[in-house]
Design a protein around this motif. Structure first.
Motif, PDB file in Angstrom:
ATOM      1  N   ASP A  49      84.112  -4.890  -4.800  1.00 30.28           N
ATOM      2  CA  ASP A  49      82.956  -4.763  -5.702  1.00 30.28           C
ATOM      3  C   ASP A  49      82.698  -3.287  -5.963  1.00 30.28           C
ATOM      4  N   GLU A  50      82.530  -2.934  -7.237  1.00 30.14           N
ATOM      5  CA  GLU A  50      82.237  -1.555  -7.642  1.00 30.14           C
ATOM      6  C   GLU A  50      80.747  -1.416  -7.915  1.00 30.14           C
ATOM      7  N   GLN A  51      80.128  -0.352  -7.398  1.00 29.74           N
ATOM      8  CA  GLN A  51      78.692  -0.113  -7.524  1.00 29.74           C
ATOM      9  C   GLN A  51      78.446   1.366  -7.767  1.00 29.74           C
ATOM     10  N   PRO A  52      77.765   1.745  -8.841  1.00 32.31           N
ATOM     11  CA  PRO A  52      77.486   3.170  -9.092  1.00 32.31           C
ATOM     12  C   PRO A  52      76.402   3.682  -8.119  1.00 32.31           C
ATOM     13  N   VAL A  53      76.624   4.870  -7.576  1.00 29.67           N
ATOM     14  CA  VAL A  53      75.698   5.481  -6.621  1.00 29.67           C
ATOM     15  C   VAL A  53      75.338   6.872  -7.142  1.00 29.67           C
ATOM     16  N   THR A  54      74.044   7.183  -7.160  1.00 25.04           N
ATOM     17  CA  THR A  54      73.552   8.495  -7.619  1.00 25.04           C
ATOM     18  C   THR A  54      73.083   9.274  -6.395  1.00 25.04           C
ATOM     19  N   THR A  55      73.566  10.504  -6.267  1.00 25.77           N
ATOM     20  CA  THR A  55      73.199  11.359  -5.136  1.00 25.77           C
ATOM     21  C   THR A  55      73.098  12.796  -5.609  1.00 25.77           C
ATOM     22  N   TYR A  56      72.757  13.684  -4.689  1.00 32.90           N
ATOM     23  CA  TYR A  56      72.561  15.095  -5.019  1.00 32.90           C
ATOM     24  C   TYR A  56      73.469  15.936  -4.137  1.00 32.90           C
ATOM     25  N   ARG A  57      73.940  17.022  -4.698  1.00 29.51           N
ATOM     26  CA  ARG A  57      74.738  17.993  -3.946  1.00 29.51           C
ATOM     27  C   ARG A  57      74.152  19.397  -4.139  1.00 29.51           C
ATOM     28  N   LEU A  58      74.345  20.217  -3.134  1.00 30.10           N
ATOM     29  CA  LEU A  58      73.757  21.555  -3.115  1.00 30.10           C
ATOM     30  C   LEU A  58      74.710  22.548  -3.785  1.00 30.10           C
ATOM     31  N   GLU A  59      74.200  23.280  -4.805  1.00 29.64           N
ATOM     32  CA  GLU A  59      74.954  24.328  -5.490  1.00 29.64           C
ATOM     33  C   GLU A  59      74.147  25.632  -5.405  1.00 29.64           C
ATOM     34  N   TYR A  60      74.874  26.716  -5.470  1.00 26.61           N
ATOM     35  CA  TYR A  60      74.248  28.042  -5.365  1.00 26.61           C
ATOM     36  C   TYR A  60      74.402  28.786  -6.689  1.00 26.61           C
ATOM     37  N   GLU A  61      73.305  29.425  -7.129  1.00 27.91           N
ATOM     38  CA  GLU A  61      73.276  30.198  -8.378  1.00 27.91           C
ATOM     39  C   GLU A  61      73.174  31.677  -8.026  1.00 27.91           C
ATOM     40  N   ARG A  62      74.059  32.482  -8.597  1.00 23.81           N
ATOM     41  CA  ARG A  62      74.095  33.910  -8.296  1.00 23.81           C
ATOM     42  C   ARG A  62      73.082  34.650  -9.177  1.00 23.81           C
ATOM     43  N   VAL A  63      72.191  35.484  -8.536  1.00 25.45           N
ATOM     44  CA  VAL A  63      71.168  36.268  -9.232  1.00 25.45           C
ATOM     45  C   VAL A  63      71.323  37.717  -8.788  1.00 25.45           C
ATOM     46  N   GLU A  64      71.376  38.653  -9.747  1.00 34.37           N
ATOM     47  CA  GLU A  64      71.522  40.082  -9.460  1.00 34.37           C
ATOM     48  C   GLU A  64      70.161  40.764  -9.584  1.00 34.37           C
ATOM     49  N   VAL A  65      69.744  41.493  -8.511  1.00 34.05           N
ATOM     50  CA  VAL A  65      68.437  42.160  -8.457  1.00 34.05           C
ATOM     51  C   VAL A  65      68.683  43.654  -8.235  1.00 34.05           C
ATOM     52  N   PRO A  66      68.143  44.545  -9.106  1.00 36.42           N
ATOM     53  CA  PRO A  66      68.319  45.990  -8.878  1.00 36.42           C
ATOM     54  C   PRO A  66      67.431  46.471  -7.716  1.00 36.42           C
ATOM     55  N   LYS A  67      67.968  47.447  -6.936  1.00 34.30           N
ATOM     56  CA  LYS A  67      67.261  47.944  -5.755  1.00 34.30           C
ATOM     57  C   LYS A  67      67.629  49.401  -5.538  1.00 34.30           C
ATOM     58  N   GLU A  68      66.588  50.227  -5.202  1.00 32.28           N
ATOM     59  CA  GLU A  68      66.824  51.641  -4.941  1.00 32.28           C
ATOM     60  C   GLU A  68      67.205  51.827  -3.469  1.00 32.28           C
ATOM     61  N   VAL A  69      68.285  52.582  -3.226  1.00 31.83           N
ATOM     62  CA  VAL A  69      68.799  52.811  -1.875  1.00 31.83           C
ATOM     63  C   VAL A  69      68.938  54.316  -1.676  1.00 31.83           C
ATOM     64  N   THR A  70      68.409  54.793  -0.560  1.00 30.60           N
ATOM     65  CA  THR A  70      68.519  56.207  -0.208  1.00 30.60           C
ATOM     66  C   THR A  70      69.633  56.376   0.808  1.00 30.60           C
ATOM     67  N   THR A  71      70.607  57.208   0.470  1.00 27.91           N
ATOM     68  CA  THR A  71      71.731  57.465   1.356  1.00 27.91           C
ATOM     69  C   THR A  71      71.744  58.943   1.741  1.00 27.91           C
ATOM     70  N   TYR A  72      72.385  59.247   2.842  1.00 26.54           N
ATOM     71  CA  TYR A  72      72.473  60.607   3.349  1.00 26.54           C
ATOM     72  C   TYR A  72      73.941  60.993   3.421  1.00 26.54           C
ATOM     73  N   ARG A  73      74.236  62.207   2.896  1.00 33.66           N
ATOM     74  CA  ARG A  73      75.594  62.703   2.940  1.00 33.66           C
ATOM     75  C   ARG A  73      75.623  63.993   3.768  1.00 33.66           C
ATOM     76  N   PRO A  74      76.684  64.241   4.518  1.00 29.81           N
ATOM     77  CA  PRO A  74      76.735  65.436   5.371  1.00 29.81           C
ATOM     78  C   PRO A  74      77.118  66.680   4.567  1.00 29.81           C
ATOM     79  N   VAL A  75      76.483  67.818   4.933  1.00 33.21           N
ATOM     80  CA  VAL A  75      76.774  69.124   4.333  1.00 33.21           C
ATOM     81  C   VAL A  75      77.052  70.090   5.489  1.00 33.21           C
ATOM     82  N   TRP A  76      78.180  70.798   5.440  1.00 28.40           N
ATOM     83  CA  TRP A  76      78.585  71.711   6.514  1.00 28.40           C
ATOM     84  C   TRP A  76      78.273  73.162   6.112  1.00 28.40           C
ATOM     85  N   GLU A  77      77.643  73.921   7.085  1.00 30.00           N
ATOM     86  CA  GLU A  77      77.323  75.331   6.895  1.00 30.00           C
ATOM     87  C   GLU A  77      77.942  76.133   8.037  1.00 30.00           C
ATOM     88  N   THR A  78      78.326  77.389   7.736  1.00 29.00           N
ATOM     89  CA  THR A  78      78.949  78.265   8.731  1.00 29.00           C
ATOM     90  C   THR A  78      77.929  79.272   9.250  1.00 29.00           C
TER      91      THR A  78
END
Length: 465
Positions: A49-78
């Motif tokens: 016997d064939e019976q249609p079944v309705t269910t749900y599956r989990l999917e993920y949607e990609r969203v891009e959010v801008p963000k300010e990041v502070t980085t530190y770079r090394p400087v060498w002095e003599t």
């Protein structure tokens, strides 16, 4: 009724000889049943016997959010720096000291010593000595020994024994065979992405130390933060079984026990005792004394004195004191401090602010429909004719079957009977069966016909629902 039974008794042996043992059970069923009416056979079949079944599956949607990041770079002095170190210089000074030691000087003296010695020489002399020895002489005697041995003589006898022989006779039986008529189905499977540690800027926050229970503060900065990449959706093909029951005719061989008398020869052995005398030699030894004259050589010592006077020189050691001057070198260390300039590279961190796009995955439930197949067992009744065969529409094609029929119709086939093979077509077999049925219908009023109602099959599950 008596005339019908008489005709069937006359027709049954001829029909058995023509069609063989393959339709014997059907004729026996027809004779025992008579005019009892139509019979049925219960058949089970699997339905999906064939019976249609309705269910749900989990999917993920990609969203891009801008963000300010502070980085530190090394400087060498003599930078220029100075370091102070101490240097040790050696200073050498020379002086003299007196050293006194004793020296042994040799003094030779001459004197005379008496070194006389005794010299020994040997003189050989021959003497005769008597030697008494005991000798063992062998004496051989002959004696006899009686030996008994058992001899087994064979005696052959012929005995008639009953021997049971197993004979096999063919018998056709229908058995249920289950066949898998399944198919392949494709389904989608979501695989989450891998988790990687990324260097991200985090703000300061407070937390509770589980060891001490105190509230601590974690300063903000660059930390390794786990980040999960987007997953993938793949199609997976799986095999779904579907087992269907089928009726397959199988030929089995039924064993039959037959007793035969067979002459068998057996050998038995009779024991007989034989005595014989065996001669053997016995050796004994007697003691005999013998006296022998043996020459013996003896060495005697002769001592002679030899005078020897020798002059000898004797050395005496006389001690004498000697004085000498020895130079002595002394080294002392003088320490000085020096200043040396050198360059040092110093690292400083410079803050830089940049805008980074951060990717987030938002979960989302999506509705989809698929078909579910549920197998169940259906029980139905199939009408049978007077010979126990299902009432179906015969195929239009002509088939050939190999039927083994005995030369004479007997109740049971004896072992060693010659069997004749005859090939009969399916149409000839049907004509013979129709003639037998028509002869029976003409004498039996209550026999079923093709126009009788067979009934409707009932569709039920295995649990009776």
């Amino acid at each position: 009724m008596k005339l019908a039974h008489l005709k069937m008794a006359m027709v049954a042996p001829a029909l058995l000889g023509m069609l063989g043992s393959s339709i014997t059970p059907n004729i026996a069923l027809a004779q025992s049943c008579g005019g009892c009416g139509p019979s049925y056979k219960i058949v089970t079949q699997t339905v999906v016997d064939e019976q249609p079944v309705t269910t749900y599956r989990l999917e993920y949607e990609r969203v891009e959010v801008p963000k300010e990041v502070t980085t530190y770079r090394p400087v060498w002095e003599t930078q220029q720096r100075e370091r102070v170190y101490t240097v040790a210089k050696p200073v050498t000074e020379t002086s003299e000291r007196e050293e006194r030691y004793t020296v042994m000087k040799p003094v030779w003296e001459e004197r005379t010593e008496d070194r006389s010695y005794n010299q020994v020489r040997y003189v050989n002399e021959t003497e005769m000595r008597e030697q008494v020895q005991t000798v063992m002489r062998p004496v051989v005697e002959t004696q006899f020994m009686e030996e008994q041995r058992v001899v087994r003589r064979p005696v052959t006898e012929t005995v008639i024994q009953n021997q049971t022989v197993t004979m096999y006779q063919p018998q056709t039986v229908c058995r249920t065979q289950y066949v898998d008529q399944g198919s392949y189905q494709t389904s989608q499977v979501y695989t989450p992405g891998p988790v990687r540690n990324r260097l991200r800027w985090t703000t300061g926050q407070t937390y509770v130390d589980p060891a001490t229970g105190q509230v601590m503060y974690d300063r903000g900065g660059l930390h390794w933060v786990p980040q999960q990449r987007p997953g993938t959706v793949s199609n997976v093909t799986q095999y779904v079984p579907n087992v269907v029951a089928q009726q397959v005719p199988t030929t089995q061989y039924v064993p039959t026990q037959v007793t035969q008398q067979v002459p068998v020869q057996r050998v038995r052995y009779e024991d007989e005792v034989q005595v014989r005398r065996i001669p053997y030699n016995v050796t004994r030894y007697e003691q005999v004394q013998q006296v022998n004259q043996i020459p013996v050589t003896v060495q005697k010592q002769v001592v002679e004195r030899i005078e020897n006077i020798v002059p000898v020189k004797v050395c005496k050691w006389v001690p004498e004191e000697v004085v000498r001057k020895v130079p002595v070198t002394t080294t002392r260390m003088v320490y000085e401090q020096k200043v040396e300039p050198y360059e040092v590279k110093v690292q400083k961190w410079v803050a830089e602010t940049s805008t980074v796009t951060e990717t987030k995955l938002n979960p989302k439930w999506v509705q989809y429909t698929y078909t579910k197949r549920t197998p169940r067992t259906v029980t139905m009744r199939i009408p049978l004719d007077d010979y126990g065969n299902p009432i179906t529409i015969a195929p239009a094609t002509t088939t050939r079957r190999e039927v083994i029929s005995p030369s004479q119709p007997t109740p049971a086939m004896k072992p060693g009977t010659v069997v004749e093979r005859k090939v009969t077509t399916f149409e000839e077999k049907e004509e013979t069966i129709e003639e037998t049925v028509e002869g029976k219908k003409s004498n039996t009023a209550n026999s079923p016909s093709d126009s009788d109602e067979t009934g409707k099959p009932s569709l039920k599950n295995a649990d009776g629902s």
